[in-house]
Design an enzyme around this catalytic site. Sequence first.
Site, PDB file in Angstrom:
ATOM      1  N   GLU A  94       0.801  -1.222   0.000  1.00  0.00           N
ATOM      2  CA  GLU A  94       0.000   0.000   0.000  1.00  0.00           C
ATOM      3  C   GLU A  94       0.837   1.278   0.000  1.00  0.00           C
ATOM      4  O   GLU A  94       0.408   2.318   0.479  1.00  0.00           O
ATOM      5  CB  GLU A  94      -0.999  -0.043   1.166  1.00  0.00           C
ATOM      6  CG  GLU A  94      -1.942  -1.244   1.029  1.00  0.00           C
ATOM      7  CD  GLU A  94      -3.042  -1.322   2.074  1.00  0.00           C
ATOM      8  OE1 GLU A  94      -3.186  -0.375   2.864  1.00  0.00           O
ATOM      9  OE2 GLU A  94      -3.753  -2.343   2.091  1.00  0.00           O
TER      10      GLU A  94
ATOM     11  N   HIS B  49     -19.165  -8.086   4.789  1.00  0.00           N
ATOM     12  CA  HIS B  49     -17.802  -7.673   5.126  1.00  0.00           C
ATOM     13  C   HIS B  49     -17.263  -8.554   6.238  1.00  0.00           C
ATOM     14  O   HIS B  49     -17.902  -8.702   7.280  1.00  0.00           O
ATOM     15  CB  HIS B  49     -17.759  -6.204   5.566  1.00  0.00           C
ATOM     16  CG  HIS B  49     -16.369  -5.715   5.833  1.00  0.00           C
ATOM     17  ND1 HIS B  49     -15.990  -5.107   7.005  1.00  0.00           N
ATOM     18  CD2 HIS B  49     -15.248  -5.769   5.065  1.00  0.00           C
ATOM     19  CE1 HIS B  49     -14.692  -4.798   6.942  1.00  0.00           C
ATOM     20  NE2 HIS B  49     -14.232  -5.196   5.776  1.00  0.00           N
TER      21      HIS B  49
ATOM     22  N   GLU C  77     -13.909  -8.559   8.217  1.00  0.00           N
ATOM     23  CA  GLU C  77     -12.561  -8.123   8.613  1.00  0.00           C
ATOM     24  C   GLU C  77     -12.021  -9.182   9.571  1.00  0.00           C
ATOM     25  O   GLU C  77     -12.703  -9.567  10.517  1.00  0.00           O
ATOM     26  CB  GLU C  77     -12.636  -6.752   9.297  1.00  0.00           C
ATOM     27  CG  GLU C  77     -11.341  -6.277   9.926  1.00  0.00           C
ATOM     28  CD  GLU C  77     -10.180  -6.163   8.926  1.00  0.00           C
ATOM     29  OE1 GLU C  77     -10.321  -5.441   7.939  1.00  0.00           O
ATOM     30  OE2 GLU C  77      -9.138  -6.826   9.157  1.00  0.00           O
TER      31      GLU C  77
ATOM     32  N   HIS D 158      -9.113  -7.626   0.745  1.00  0.00           N
ATOM     33  CA  HIS D 158      -8.241  -6.501   1.086  1.00  0.00           C
ATOM     34  C   HIS D 158      -7.038  -6.995   1.889  1.00  0.00           C
ATOM     35  O   HIS D 158      -7.125  -8.014   2.585  1.00  0.00           O
ATOM     36  CB  HIS D 158      -9.015  -5.439   1.867  1.00  0.00           C
ATOM     37  CG  HIS D 158      -9.786  -4.533   0.963  1.00  0.00           C
ATOM     38  ND1 HIS D 158      -9.705  -3.165   1.016  1.00  0.00           N
ATOM     39  CD2 HIS D 158     -10.636  -4.819  -0.056  1.00  0.00           C
ATOM     40  CE1 HIS D 158     -10.472  -2.648   0.079  1.00  0.00           C
ATOM     41  NE2 HIS D 158     -11.052  -3.622  -0.586  1.00  0.00           N
ATOM     42  N   GLU D 159      -5.945  -6.268   1.784  1.00  0.00           N
ATOM     43  CA  GLU D 159      -4.687  -6.646   2.460  1.00  0.00           C
ATOM     44  C   GLU D 159      -4.271  -8.079   2.128  1.00  0.00           C
ATOM     45  O   GLU D 159      -3.659  -8.769   2.940  1.00  0.00           O
ATOM     46  CB  GLU D 159      -4.777  -6.463   3.982  1.00  0.00           C
ATOM     47  CG  GLU D 159      -4.942  -5.041   4.426  1.00  0.00           C
ATOM     48  CD  GLU D 159      -6.391  -4.592   4.401  1.00  0.00           C
ATOM     49  OE1 GLU D 159      -6.641  -3.443   4.011  1.00  0.00           O
ATOM     50  OE2 GLU D 159      -7.274  -5.376   4.761  1.00  0.00           O
TER      51      GLU D 159
ATOM     52  N   GLU E  71      -7.527  -5.876  -3.012  1.00  0.00           N
ATOM     53  CA  GLU E  71      -7.004  -4.520  -2.824  1.00  0.00           C
ATOM     54  C   GLU E  71      -5.509  -4.620  -3.102  1.00  0.00           C
ATOM     55  O   GLU E  71      -5.088  -4.444  -4.231  1.00  0.00           O
ATOM     56  CB  GLU E  71      -7.318  -4.019  -1.424  1.00  0.00           C
ATOM     57  CG  GLU E  71      -6.854  -2.597  -1.197  1.00  0.00           C
ATOM     58  CD  GLU E  71      -6.838  -2.215   0.261  1.00  0.00           C
ATOM     59  OE1 GLU E  71      -7.162  -1.070   0.547  1.00  0.00           O
ATOM     60  OE2 GLU E  71      -6.483  -3.048   1.127  1.00  0.00           O
TER      61      GLU E  71
ATOM     62  N   GLU F  42      -8.832   5.061  -0.707  1.00  0.00           N
ATOM     63  CA  GLU F  42      -9.078   5.298   0.723  1.00  0.00           C
ATOM     64  C   GLU F  42      -7.942   6.076   1.388  1.00  0.00           C
ATOM     65  O   GLU F  42      -8.158   6.731   2.403  1.00  0.00           O
ATOM     66  CB  GLU F  42      -9.331   3.978   1.449  1.00  0.00           C
ATOM     67  CG  GLU F  42      -8.132   3.058   1.533  1.00  0.00           C
ATOM     68  CD  GLU F  42      -8.498   1.678   2.110  1.00  0.00           C
ATOM     69  OE1 GLU F  42      -9.547   1.137   1.743  1.00  0.00           O
ATOM     70  OE2 GLU F  42      -7.720   1.161   2.926  1.00  0.00           O
TER      71      GLU F  42
END
Length: 700
Positions: free
Chosen positions: A173, A412, A414, A482-483, A501, A507
């Site tokens: 990132e 979602h 996480e 993501h990640e 991502e 973001e």
Amino acid sequence: MHKSLFVVLLAAGLPALAQAPTPLTAHLDKVSLTFALGANGQPNYTINYEQKPVVQPSRLGLVFQDGQGFDGALTLTGSEIKDVDETWQPVWGEVKNIRNHYQQLTVHLRQKAAPGRRLDVVFRVFADGVGFRYEFPRQQALGNFVVMDELTEFALPADHQAFWIPGDYDTNEYLYTKSRLSAVDNSAQVKKSEEIAVRVAPDAQAVATPLMLKADNGLYINIHEAAQVNYPAMQLHVDRASHRLTARLVPDAVGSKAFLHAPAHTPWRTVVVSDKATDILASKLILNLNEPSKLTNTEWIKPMKFVGVWWEMQIGKSDWKYANSLDTLDAKGQLIPTGRHGANTANVKRYIDFAAQHHLGGVLVEGWNVGWEDWFGNWKENVFDFVTPYPDFNVQQISDYAKGKGVQMIMHNETSGAATNYEQHLDTAYQFMNKYGYPAVKTGYVGRIIPRGEHHDGQWMSNHFVRVAEMAAKHHVSVDMHESVRPTGLSRTYPNWMASEAGRGNEYNAFSIGSPPEHETIMPFTRFMGGPMDYTPGIFKLQNYEPTGKRRVQTTLAKQLALYVTLYSPLQMAADLPENYNEHLDAFQFIEDVPVDWDDTRIVAAEPGDYLTTARRAKGKDEWYLGSITDENARQQPVKLDFLTPGRRYQAIIYADAKDADWQKNPAAYQITRQVVTSKSTLTLRLAPGGGAAVSFKPL
Ligand code: NOJ
Ligand code: CA
């Protein structure tokens, strides 16, 4: 040809010749590949583009934990050449048909010393580059083995310009740096990038792939890998004096790189090359090197656009968490709500209404499930169970409401980096999605990984991401990770792994210094070479959107529209808040119209770090969409419309920067004009500093 000759010689028992029937070559169009064994028995390869060297003789090999890897002298025991030319159709993507045309050279090698282990190296030469991988055939002398290092090198002939991010074991990132290879040093950047939660970059001269290079002789070169499965990500150590790049594999918790059992193979190492930057972006080499879909029924996989209860958390308008602390309860023993919880039923319905009104397929909601009070920084398990909503999120009511409006909910999950915990809950988590009708999930791995000591980009996690994709497929759920490790074309094999991502998305404009105007002109040449990214474009309120008032999205509004075409993803977010879209519904029309699945794509003009113009034809329709973006410099971009069907008239709707638009001074100034055009027309788009233009073409 050399195969039969060689076999005959071997059969005739001429051992002296068994040593050196190299070099061997393979080629297609302008690209040629040479394999040779050096005097010391070490294998090397060379790549040329016409007469120009792309990769000079470069070492191949691997070091094993038992000391008996392929780093010593080898003998060539045989080779084969074959030609393949086939066409296949992706489940979704940028084009309808993909041609897979290559010449393959397989070389069979054997250790000169005991135990005489065998290794194959397979090269595929395409018109736009080369892929190669190591294959370990089943053999008595090689059962289980541990790779400690890969000796693969890319010896570049000159000090190219490079577009690079640090080679970090846990994140991609970072902002890109453009520099000569001789100037690569990531240490200052790693240190100051405090907006990235986990940074582990022990080698100051290591860069991540995809690495984009531009040579002074006009060649564009991209180095990456394809089909990274059961193996860590490859990074590249740059020798600044010699411009030699050496593979560096992301280690596991105990410092090994990969535990394998023959038969096995590494991912493909890829070198895409052309004298045109546009060819790099049009390349399908990486997808072609991936295995065909493992899923036989793919009907249920649906590209879509979505809005989400998300940006409002990123900009601090609301919060993921419901209470401030897990440890302070009210008299009844309940969590004390802060009143700032974004994922509440009424707010979610507002997004569903907006999606329904504007024909967007989905609504993502983050912060809907218990655990967010304690999610970050504790490096612990059991923070989330992925099935327990907060008291103000009525999952049944929300699902019914969405269904009634023809909108699909996006889950979602996480994990806060606790991948083990997620694996334990995977089955129930996906059953929960099935029960409430969620066709897709966004996953996330913020923080350090559990199993502790593992890295996001190591072998263990690369297997984890595949397990998640497989489990999701079993439940007919599509995934956006993501990640995760950066993609390597695996969406061909797992078409439900629709996006990742694994890069610096929009973001960062919410909570950091953001990304400069050139960022989106570099991303397609780097991060996107491996596959779609959930970049989250479509921010309309570009200033004064967060509490400090100091941050800016460093683009114009028209450029945010253009990103829907220049950055490909089959899952594409309209990331801003409904209230901000309601201020500019005329511009929002482009987001409403633009498809996420295409029959054809033309890269009209491109230069990494400077500009990009892309045109695409909608799936199953004669409608075209065009996105054109620039960096911090204003630009006039001529576009010949020769991609339109000859003899047809089209209504072009042009969403352009207004005359006085400028990402710094006047980002939201745009103008929408209409024009009748044909395949003989040329448009000249005026792009503001940090600007862009988006155009839709519909037949009249
Ligand atoms: C990081 C993701 O990239 C972001 O989109 C998400 O909102 C947060 N993690 C919370 O999961
Ligand atoms: Ca992220």
